[in-house]
Design an enzyme around this catalytic site. Structure first.
Site, mmCIF file in Angstrom:
data_model
loop_
_atom_site.group_PDB
_atom_site.id
_atom_site.type_symbol
_atom_site.label_atom_id
_atom_site.label_comp_id
_atom_site.label_asym_id
_atom_site.label_seq_id
_atom_site.Cartn_x
_atom_site.Cartn_y
_atom_site.Cartn_z
ATOM 1 N N CYS A 1 0.830 -1.202 0.000
ATOM 2 C CA CYS A 1 0.000 0.000 0.000
ATOM 3 C C CYS A 1 0.870 1.262 0.000
ATOM 4 O O CYS A 1 0.473 2.298 -0.541
ATOM 5 C CB CYS A 1 -0.940 -0.008 1.196
ATOM 6 S SG CYS A 1 -0.113 -0.144 2.802
ATOM 7 N N HIS B 1 -1.740 1.106 7.534
ATOM 8 C CA HIS B 1 -2.155 1.119 6.130
ATOM 9 C C HIS B 1 -2.000 2.529 5.579
ATOM 10 O O HIS B 1 -2.342 3.516 6.238
ATOM 11 C CB HIS B 1 -3.608 0.654 6.012
ATOM 12 C CG HIS B 1 -4.102 0.558 4.608
ATOM 13 N ND1 HIS B 1 -3.503 -0.249 3.661
ATOM 14 C CD2 HIS B 1 -5.134 1.177 3.980
ATOM 15 C CE1 HIS B 1 -4.155 -0.128 2.519
ATOM 16 N NE2 HIS B 1 -5.140 0.738 2.686
#
Length: 920
Positions: free
Chosen positions: A116, A361
């Site tokens: 990510c 994230h």
């Protein structure tokens, strides 16, 4: 008045009249041997009425076809009648769902595990139209020589013109040799990636692409050290350093202005940190600061949200709120005042979600330069946020004013017009001061330059149409590749749609077929031209999307026909319904109304009559057996049967035939010599039954054990028990009496040891060491009663156990005695059942030796010694030193109830030397 019972009013009641009629028919067939058509209709339930809408499928009626399919608008979890969307899922994923309606909507990137951080940076770079245009302008031959650039160009091309809503980033990640399972820092990734691009593009022949990274992302700073005495700068102050982003502290700071002030603040060098000035020739006070020499078109700020903790040598994330403006004036912060008036607009925000440093994230909020709308890029998912970077409507007065005053294509263009038209400085400053955003997870900020004069002049040279063409067009080689990919996507979608339409049409046709056949399935009650079909196959056919061929083989008997035992496993099908099924699915065998097996029917009739006779005879003897079990056996000849067997025979219900348990009424009474066991033997309890009952038992035993009559014995009331078994039982009883007496004597001799009571120990007295594990086995052996006697084995020989405690090589102990405890002047030993050595008295040891035939001099004797000197000051002879084979030093100090520190020692005497083991 009591209410009527309606609990079972809806349940189907079994007809006793029909079962009685069936039994009468079977008895008639058994007596005459003839089978008529009326007998077949009655026994095979042919004349049962056709069901009309009952809830479930009845096994008792071959004319019931209910429950094979769900009710109207009903569904099932699997099979033909499953919900249509769930059936379509079996075709696999729908590629049409992965298409984006328009290229105006940005595409996402697949997350390969922990990528990510890379996806967010790649989206920020792609959404920068200037950088994207430079990548597309690189010559194709040059890209082939640089795999990373080639994959980046292909990735950007797919993000630009692919019809897919998300792009596979695996080829690019693999080329860059990134580990999919390890998450990296996005700031470090951006720095290394831009350095790689700068080195690779430096060899390009395209001017704009050759210096794209330097022109867009690279700025220059210098670290200036100035002497406070002479005012001169150091030689190193004139050196310029390149940067791709500015790393700003946020700990204890609230907004971007404070962080920039902290970044550019003067640092005093004094005291131990004085600076050596070459001009002054000595260490003097000085100042040090960072000066911005030039700024790039894309200004990146990395917010230091991770701080190092020296105590734990770990990093912690700062989650405090941090605010930053939409518009940023960096002209006043440059060291060169000639480059003032540099206005930057917020273009991207990199966000780290999570509370820990090594996990979490990354997502990116990026502004589209063409539409002015903000988008959230979360790997494969892209969401529109609107005009606000966090999806909220801005309530600032300046924002509303700009929107009302200018209706240009984007807000950034309106602000540019305000600046270019020399709007009043106070109004513009107020605009910038009121437009602020705040975030607790913002990790990187990207600002685009909006008012640089050179940039403006360059843009003026290019017409608006040419600029849009450059931004929205692809190189020919990339355009062809994307068109090929889009064509394959469109083909896959078209193929899936065809398969979906075909499947829906087939399912609809199958459902109509099942309903049609079942509507014609019931045959007329008086019509003999019907067919039999397996219920199992019929259910499979009615519920399967792709049913197999007809299979009636489970219905056939050994003669190839239909036995009466299969009545509940088949249905009576009309000629029309059978022809519809057979013509389409084939299979077989075909079973008509004439395929009833008369031989199996006669056998069934015989078995039914015999079972009825057996039940009647057993019921007539039940009262006699109960009386015999109670000890009331009438006078006359009588015989022994096993009491346990007779109890089980009486408890057994619904027995139509003699079974294997009926074959052994005397088996538990028969000894290995073939004679009657003594009643004292285990399981040899017996009951006398009269001769009439015995004859019934004998007959049923012979019918159930015709192959093994040798195991069946008859014992009349005058039978004598086996002499050999009686003698053996007396010997065993005598041995058990002796063993009980021996155990009782040992329990009396060692009362405290058996009860595991703690006894006081006295210094100077003689004791002996015994393993606690052996003592636990001995205690369990003595106290075992009832069923536990057999499970508790006799302990090992005492002499062998004592010998195993001494190392044969060094003549030292292999185990440590259990610890001693002194409380209120009383010395005791801790107890254990697993390991360690236990002290027992000299009397207990003597009795043990006598009971277990052991020699007294084989024991390990010991005595307790109390030393008043501390353990660390103890000085004795070599014979008094601790010598345990596994550990030679176990000395510790202990203060007991406020008395002076002293040591409790166990002196253990062996043949070779003295072993002293300190316990507490």
């Amino acid at each position: 008045m009591s209410r009527p019972n309606t609990r079972n009013k809806n349940k189907r009641q079994k007809s006793e009249d029909s079962s009685d009629a069936s039994f009468v028919t079977l008895r008639k067939i058994h007596l005459t041997g003839a089978v008529t058509k009326d007998d077949i209709r009655r026994l095979y339930s042919v004349l049962k009425p056709i069901c009309q809408g009952c809830r479930g499928n009845s096994k008792d009626s071959p004319n019931c076809f209910c429950g094979l399919i769900p009710p109207p608008n009903g569904t099932r979890k699997t099979g033909l009648w499953q919900r249509m969307p769930e059936i379509i899922l079996s075709l696999g994923p729908n590629p049409c769902k992965d298409l984006r309606s328009s290229t105006d909507t940005p595409a996402g990137l697949t997350n390969l595990g922990a990528t990510c951080y890379a996806n967010s940076i790649l989206q920020c770079l792609y959404m920068n139209t200037s950088f994207r245009t430079c990548i597309f302008s690189v010559e194709p031959d040059f890209l082939k020589q640089h795999p990373v650039l080639d994959q980046l160009a292909r990735l950007f091309a797919q993000l630009h013109s692919s019809k897919m809503s998300f792009i596979d980033s695996a080829p690019f990640i693999k080329t860059l040799e990134l580990d999919n399972g390890v998450q990296q820092d996005s700031h470090e990734f951006l720095t290394l990636f831009l350095s790689l691009l700068e080195r690779s593009l430096s060899h390009s022949q395209v001017a704009n692409a050759k210096t794209a990274v330097q022109d867009l992302f690279r700025g220059r700073v210098s670290h200036v050290t100035r002497c406070s005495v002479c005012g001169k700068d150091s030689e190193a102050s004139s050196k310029m350093e390149d940067f791709y982003e500015l790393e700003l502290n946020i700990k204890g700071l609230n907004n971007l202005d404070e962080s920039l002030d902290d970044y550019l603040t003067l640092e005093e060098l004094n005291g131990e940190n004085q600076y050596f000035c070459d001009s002054c020739g000595k260490r003097v006070d000085a100042t040090r600061c960072i000066k911005l020499r030039s700024l790039p078109q894309v200004l990146n700020f990395q917010l230091k949200r991770y701080v190092f903790l020296p105590k734990t040598t770990t990093k912690r994330k700062i989650t405090s709120a941090f605010s930053f403006p939409r518009w940023l004036n960096m002209g006043k912060r440059l060291s060169n005042p000639s480059q003032s008036g540099l206005i930057y607009e917020l273009s991207a925000i990199l966000i780290h979600k999570g509370t820990t440093v090594n996990s979490g994230h990354y997502v990116a909020h990026i502004k589209d330069e063409n539409s002015g709308h903000w988008w959230e890029f979360d790997d494969e998912h892209v969401s529109k946020l609107g005009c606000h970077p966090f999806g909220e409507v801005s309530n600032s007065k300046s924002h509303t004013k700009v929107q009302l005053a200018y209706s240009g294509p984007s807000e950034s263009a309106s602000i540019g017009n305000l600046v270019d038209d020399n709007l009043h400085t106070l109004e513009f400053n107020a605009l910038m001061q009121e437009e602020f955003f705040s975030s607790t997870d913002a990790y990187m900020l990207m600002y685009n330059l909006r008012t640089e004069k050179e940039n403006k002049d360059n843009l003026n040279k290019i017409s608006k149409r040419d600029l849009e063409t450059r931004i929205n067009s692809l190189p020919f080689y990339l355009y062809e590749e994307i068109q090929t990919l889009n064509a394959s996507y469109a083909s896959a979608c078209e193929e899936y749609q065809k398969r979906k339409d075909s499947q829906v049409a087939y399912i609809t046709e199958r459902r109509q077929e099942v309903k049609l056949v079942l509507s014609k399935a019931p045959a007329d009650l008086l019509d003999d031209s019907y067919f039999w079909i397996s219920v199992e196959w019929l259910r499979l056919w009615a519920d399967s999307i792709n049913p197999p061929c007809i299979d009636n083989s489970p219905l056939q008997c050994v003669h190839g026909k239909i036995p009466i035992s299969k009545v509940t496993s088949m249905k009576r099908l009309s000629n029309t319904a059978w022809q519809m099924l057979f013509s389409k699915y084939g299979g077989g065998p075909t079973l008509t109304s004439n395929d009833i097996c008369a031989d199996c029917l006669r056998d069934e009739a015989k078995n039914a009559v015999c079972a009825d006779d057996y039940r009647d005879r057993k019921a007539s003897f039940k009262q006699l057996a109960e009386a015999a079990l109670a000890g009331n056996c009438p006078d006359g000849p009588s015989y022994y049967v096993s009491r346990a067997w007779l109890v089980q025979w009486l408890r057994r219900k619904n027995a139509d035939f003699p079974c294997h348990t009926d074959a052994g009424p005397t088996a538990p009474l028969r000894c290995s010599h073939g004679n009657l066991l003594p009643e004292q033997a285990a399981g040899a309890k017996r009951v006398l039954v009269p001769e009439r009952l015995w004859i019934f038992f004998f007959e049923t035993a012979n019918s159930s054990r015709s192959d093994n009559l040798l195991g069946f014995s008859t014992f009349s009331s005058d039978s004598e028990p086996c002499e050999i078994c009686s003698r053996e039982l007396k010997e065993v009883a005598c041995m058990e009496d002796c063993l009980r007496a021996t155990k009782l004597k040992q329990r009396q001799n060692h009362e405290k040891l058996v009860m595991a009571k703690t006894s006081a120990l006295h210094p100077g007295c003689k004791y002996f060491l015994v393993p606690s594990s052996w003592l636990a086995k001995w205690r369990a052996y003595l106290t075992a009663t009832g069923k536990n006697v057999s499970s508790c084995a006799e302990p090992e020989n005492l002499e062998v156990i004592i010998d195993s405690l001494i190392c044969q090589k060094h003549s030292r102990l292999l185990e440590r005695p259990l610890e001693l405890v002194c409380k209120r002047g009383v010395i005791t030993q801790k107890m254990s059942t697993t390991d360690g050595l236990v002290l027992i008295t000299e009397m207990d040891w003597s009795l043990f030796c006598e009971e277990w035939n052991a020699k007294e001099d084989k024991g390990i004797s010991a005595e307790i010694v109390v030393l008043s000197s501390p353990a660390n000051k103890f000085s004795g002879s070599c014979d008094d030193m601790p010598m345990l084979d596994e550990d030679l030093d176990h000395s510790t100090d202990e203060a007991n109830d406020g008395l002076e520190a002293r040591k409790l020692l166990i002196k253990t005497y062996l043949e070779v030397e003295v072993v002293i083991c300190l316990l507490s």
